[in-house]
Design a protein around this motif. Structure first.
Motif, PDB file in Angstrom:
ATOM      1  N   GLY A   1       0.827  -1.197   0.000  1.00  0.00           N
ATOM      2  CA  GLY A   1       0.000   0.000   0.000  1.00  0.00           C
ATOM      3  C   GLY A   1       0.856   1.239   0.000  1.00  0.00           C
ATOM      4  O   GLY A   1       2.086   1.161  -0.018  1.00  0.00           O
TER       5      GLY A   1
ATOM      6  N   VAL B   1      -4.481   0.453  -0.058  1.00  0.00           N
ATOM      7  CA  VAL B   1      -3.944  -0.780   0.525  1.00  0.00           C
ATOM      8  C   VAL B   1      -4.385  -1.937  -0.359  1.00  0.00           C
ATOM      9  O   VAL B   1      -5.573  -2.101  -0.637  1.00  0.00           O
ATOM     10  CB  VAL B   1      -4.420  -0.989   1.980  1.00  0.00           C
ATOM     11  CG1 VAL B   1      -3.889  -2.301   2.533  1.00  0.00           C
ATOM     12  CG2 VAL B   1      -3.985   0.183   2.853  1.00  0.00           C
TER      13      VAL B   1
ATOM     14  N   ARG C   1      -5.590  -5.386  -1.617  1.00  0.00           N
ATOM     15  CA  ARG C   1      -6.663  -6.188  -1.008  1.00  0.00           C
ATOM     16  C   ARG C   1      -6.142  -7.354  -0.163  1.00  0.00           C
ATOM     17  O   ARG C   1      -6.819  -7.812   0.745  1.00  0.00           O
ATOM     18  CB  ARG C   1      -7.623  -6.690  -2.084  1.00  0.00           C
ATOM     19  CG  ARG C   1      -7.025  -7.659  -3.063  1.00  0.00           C
ATOM     20  CD  ARG C   1      -8.067  -8.139  -4.089  1.00  0.00           C
ATOM     21  NE  ARG C   1      -7.416  -8.579  -5.299  1.00  0.00           N
ATOM     22  CZ  ARG C   1      -7.418  -7.907  -6.440  1.00  0.00           C
ATOM     23  NH1 ARG C   1      -8.043  -6.762  -6.543  1.00  0.00           N
ATOM     24  NH2 ARG C   1      -6.789  -8.374  -7.489  1.00  0.00           N
TER      25      ARG C   1
ATOM     26  N   HIS D   1      -3.664  -7.156   1.859  1.00  0.00           N
ATOM     27  CA  HIS D   1      -2.941  -6.626   3.016  1.00  0.00           C
ATOM     28  C   HIS D   1      -3.795  -5.703   3.895  1.00  0.00           C
ATOM     29  O   HIS D   1      -3.265  -4.980   4.734  1.00  0.00           O
ATOM     30  CB  HIS D   1      -1.701  -5.863   2.544  1.00  0.00           C
ATOM     31  CG  HIS D   1      -0.682  -6.733   1.909  1.00  0.00           C
ATOM     32  ND1 HIS D   1      -0.687  -7.043   0.566  1.00  0.00           N
ATOM     33  CD2 HIS D   1       0.357  -7.401   2.433  1.00  0.00           C
ATOM     34  CE1 HIS D   1       0.317  -7.850   0.296  1.00  0.00           C
ATOM     35  NE2 HIS D   1       0.967  -8.082   1.411  1.00  0.00           N
ATOM     36  N   ARG D   2      -5.077  -5.742   3.725  1.00  0.00           N
ATOM     37  CA  ARG D   2      -5.941  -4.842   4.495  1.00  0.00           C
ATOM     38  C   ARG D   2      -6.020  -5.283   5.953  1.00  0.00           C
ATOM     39  O   ARG D   2      -5.827  -6.440   6.273  1.00  0.00           O
ATOM     40  CB  ARG D   2      -7.329  -4.785   3.857  1.00  0.00           C
ATOM     41  CG  ARG D   2      -7.196  -4.169   2.459  1.00  0.00           C
ATOM     42  CD  ARG D   2      -8.424  -3.557   1.913  1.00  0.00           C
ATOM     43  NE  ARG D   2      -8.066  -2.893   0.647  1.00  0.00           N
ATOM     44  CZ  ARG D   2      -8.690  -3.081  -0.483  1.00  0.00           C
ATOM     45  NH1 ARG D   2      -9.743  -3.864  -0.543  1.00  0.00           N
ATOM     46  NH2 ARG D   2      -8.289  -2.444  -1.578  1.00  0.00           N
ATOM     47  N   ARG D   3      -6.242  -4.316   6.816  1.00  0.00           N
ATOM     48  CA  ARG D   3      -6.357  -4.523   8.270  1.00  0.00           C
ATOM     49  C   ARG D   3      -5.066  -5.070   8.896  1.00  0.00           C
ATOM     50  O   ARG D   3      -5.099  -5.854   9.839  1.00  0.00           O
ATOM     51  CB  ARG D   3      -7.542  -5.413   8.612  1.00  0.00           C
ATOM     52  CG  ARG D   3      -8.861  -4.849   8.105  1.00  0.00           C
ATOM     53  CD  ARG D   3     -10.035  -5.607   8.674  1.00  0.00           C
ATOM     54  NE  ARG D   3     -11.280  -5.231   8.053  1.00  0.00           N
ATOM     55  CZ  ARG D   3     -11.966  -4.112   8.254  1.00  0.00           C
ATOM     56  NH1 ARG D   3     -11.498  -3.201   9.065  1.00  0.00           N
ATOM     57  NH2 ARG D   3     -13.114  -3.881   7.642  1.00  0.00           N
TER      58      ARG D   3
ATOM     59  N   SER E   1      -1.791   1.380   6.204  1.00  0.00           N
ATOM     60  CA  SER E   1      -2.034   2.832   6.103  1.00  0.00           C
ATOM     61  C   SER E   1      -1.254   3.597   7.165  1.00  0.00           C
ATOM     62  O   SER E   1      -0.675   4.652   6.877  1.00  0.00           O
ATOM     63  CB  SER E   1      -3.531   3.143   6.234  1.00  0.00           C
ATOM     64  OG  SER E   1      -4.227   2.670   5.123  1.00  0.00           O
TER      65      SER E   1
ATOM     66  N   SER F   1     -13.907  -0.223   3.420  1.00  0.00           N
ATOM     67  CA  SER F   1     -12.563   0.294   3.144  1.00  0.00           C
ATOM     68  C   SER F   1     -12.533   1.105   1.852  1.00  0.00           C
ATOM     69  O   SER F   1     -11.679   1.974   1.681  1.00  0.00           O
ATOM     70  CB  SER F   1     -11.551  -0.850   3.093  1.00  0.00           C
ATOM     71  OG  SER F   1     -11.905  -1.773   2.089  1.00  0.00           O
ATOM     72  N   SER F   2     -13.476   0.893   0.963  1.00  0.00           N
ATOM     73  CA  SER F   2     -13.546   1.660  -0.284  1.00  0.00           C
ATOM     74  C   SER F   2     -13.780   3.141  -0.022  1.00  0.00           C
ATOM     75  O   SER F   2     -13.443   3.986  -0.850  1.00  0.00           O
ATOM     76  CB  SER F   2     -14.680   1.142  -1.164  1.00  0.00           C
ATOM     77  OG  SER F   2     -14.465  -0.188  -1.498  1.00  0.00           O
TER      78      SER F   2
ATOM     79  N   TRP G   1     -10.361   5.920   1.663  1.00  0.00           N
ATOM     80  CA  TRP G   1      -9.161   6.208   0.877  1.00  0.00           C
ATOM     81  C   TRP G   1      -8.410   7.441   1.383  1.00  0.00           C
ATOM     82  O   TRP G   1      -7.248   7.639   1.056  1.00  0.00           O
ATOM     83  CB  TRP G   1      -9.492   6.355  -0.607  1.00  0.00           C
ATOM     84  CG  TRP G   1     -10.591   7.339  -0.886  1.00  0.00           C
ATOM     85  CD1 TRP G   1     -11.923   7.066  -1.021  1.00  0.00           C
ATOM     86  CD2 TRP G   1     -10.460   8.750  -1.031  1.00  0.00           C
ATOM     87  NE1 TRP G   1     -12.628   8.227  -1.241  1.00  0.00           N
ATOM     88  CE2 TRP G   1     -11.744   9.285  -1.260  1.00  0.00           C
ATOM     89  CE3 TRP G   1      -9.379   9.620  -0.992  1.00  0.00           C
ATOM     90  CZ2 TRP G   1     -11.981  10.634  -1.450  1.00  0.00           C
ATOM     91  CZ3 TRP G   1      -9.609  10.980  -1.181  1.00  0.00           C
ATOM     92  CH2 TRP G   1     -10.910  11.465  -1.415  1.00  0.00           C
TER      93      TRP G   1
END
Length: 185
Positions: free
Chosen positions: A72, A106, A108, A110-112, A116, A149-150, A153
């Motif tokens: 990300g 980020v 998809r 690697h989210r959470r 960020s 999450s969309s 940003w």
């Protein structure tokens, strides 16, 4: 293990292209150029514009790596480089910042995982190396409500608060202006 942070530039451009291609140019082919354009301005190819900006050192981002791949990033730059959507700051009667943090992405896979936050910290370090100054971010005030999450940003108020930013205005019901003074390193 601490994430590896690199700045977007000619050496990291191929990695950036790889993650952009994986995500169809991110946000419907934006290629992270929306904030580089003035209101109503259109270009033939967002990808070509982004490459031109990167190669001329007019596009900045703190890239977070997971191995050889970008997990990300956080896009930042001076208002002259990222002029879009500055009207809200003017309407609030605020002085323009020296730097802006305009968006995050980020991958998809690697989210959470704190990508960020790592990208924001990396951007702040890079801004400090470039001379520091006032830095604005435009996060969402989630007020404890779940958000896709969309729609995050631009980051979240809690993330910017943890990084030392102070709320200086509101741009609507959930969008904020937060500012931090970053010292030169």
């Amino acid at each position: 293990m601490a994430p590896i942070i690199k700045e977007l530039g000619t050496a990291t451009w191929p990695d950036f292209v790889r993650v952009m291609d994986k995500h169809n140019g991110v946000w419907n082919g934006c290629w992270c150029v929306a904030f580089h354009l003035h209101r109503g301005e259109k270009v033939a190819s967002n990808r070509r514009l982004k490459e031109k900006l990167v190669k001329s050192d007019r596009s900045h981002a703190a890239l977070v790596y997971d191995g050889d791949d970008i997990a990300g990033w956080c896009q930042f730059g001076p208002p002259s480089e990222l002029p879009a959507r500055m009207g809200g700051v003017a309407r609030l009667g605020l002085e323009p910042p020296d730097w802006r943090i305009t968006c995050f992405f980020v991958d998809r896979d690697h989210r959470r995982q704190g990508v960020s936050e790592a990208a924001l910290a990396g951007a702040i370090r890079m801004i400090a190396r470039e001379g520091g100054g006032s830095v604005d971010g435009y996060p969402v005030a989630t007020r404890g409500k779940p958000y896709s999450s969309s729609f995050l940003w631009s980051g979240t108020e809690s993330m910017f608060t943890k990084a030392g930013f102070q709320k200086i205005g509101e741009l609507g019901s959930s969008k904020l202006v937060m500012r931090k003074l970053v010292r030169r390193r």
